[in-house]
Enzyme design. Sequence first.
Site, PDB file in Angstrom:
ATOM      1  N   PRO A   4       0.830  -1.201   0.000  1.00  0.00           N
ATOM      2  CG  PRO A   4      -0.714  -1.545   1.699  1.00  0.00           C
ATOM      3  CD  PRO A   4       0.602  -2.037   1.191  1.00  0.00           C
ATOM      4  CE  LYS A   5       2.709   7.543  -3.246  1.00  0.00           C
ATOM      5  NZ  LYS A   5       2.459   8.456  -2.095  1.00  0.00           N
TER       6      LYS A   5
END
Length: 355
Positions: free
Chosen positions: A45-46
């Site tokens: 995930p960013k």
Amino acid sequence: MAAARAPSVSGLPAGLVPPPKVALARAVTRMPRAGTLSGTLSYEPKWDGYRCIAIHDDHGVTLWSRQGKELTGYFPELTAAFASEVPPGCVVDGEAVIWAGGRLDFSALQQRLGAGAKTLSGLVRQTPASYVAFDVLAVAGHDARALPLSERRALLEELARGWAPPLSLSPATTDPDEAARWFEDLPHTGIEGLVIKGIDQPYTPGARSWLKLKHRETVEIICGAVIGPITEPREVVAGLVLDGELRIVGRSTPLKTAAARELARWLQPPRGAHPWPPAVKGTTLDRFNRDKEPVALTLVEPVAVEVSADTAWSGRSFRHPLRVLRARPELSPTDIILPDMLRPLRPARANTVEQ
């Protein structure tokens, strides 16, 4: 450990004496194909937070931003957690985040950096921070950056064994189908998209060796002003109704000639009093603007405009420029509300990594 550098007097390899340089990611617009990077692709995930390098050397724990600014004093709860859970000789790469209302709250992080000594302790109690680790640069005084990501990840997972909030390990997967589900399902929590790495890649400070894919949504905003002449607008100044008032929430990327001409068809001077001033500070339009000179606005009668936006929302504004798609003159500006993607969710525990 292969190719390890000798620890310096601080208990760290000489190349990791703070402030350290970090690996970076370059933006892509679509999911990369297998073979794009060295080795099988790994997806994470960013996180919408502050990039934060945690260093535990012989002198104690310090936290550093990607620009080399020391963050230690702003996150005392993270500093204390690292001192307790991470042994000396370790350097960890990750993100400092704050959860509020079920989504990541970037504005709460910004408040930390603007807080004085008297108000910081209150912010720590009210909106405690969390740390999401996604890489390790040194373990036990040995430099791990030359190791492939697969080995660094194994070291990080071992280091994180037994961690409890506010420290957590970022999820990672090599399954592209699972990554695609994350990309579609997580943006409502404030997760911006995905960071993609190759499992054979070393950690390369200063190089954009990773990829980042941001999730974008089509939403409607209210164009209350433009930059440039009303007949040849260069950018749209976006507004949304917050707390009962039409407020500036961002700006668009520069308009291409055809898009500017089409938008100009629907722009008219204000028919009455306008809630915005004729000039604003650059930081009112975007947080990265450091121009001290005021920016002149061409005020217009509010009109609905469809834009493409990412999930980076500060709670009061879009943090990245919007891409104008088209005017929506058939919609009444009074009907434009805060997009669902930006609305707070049900309350969640502040130190929970939501998936």
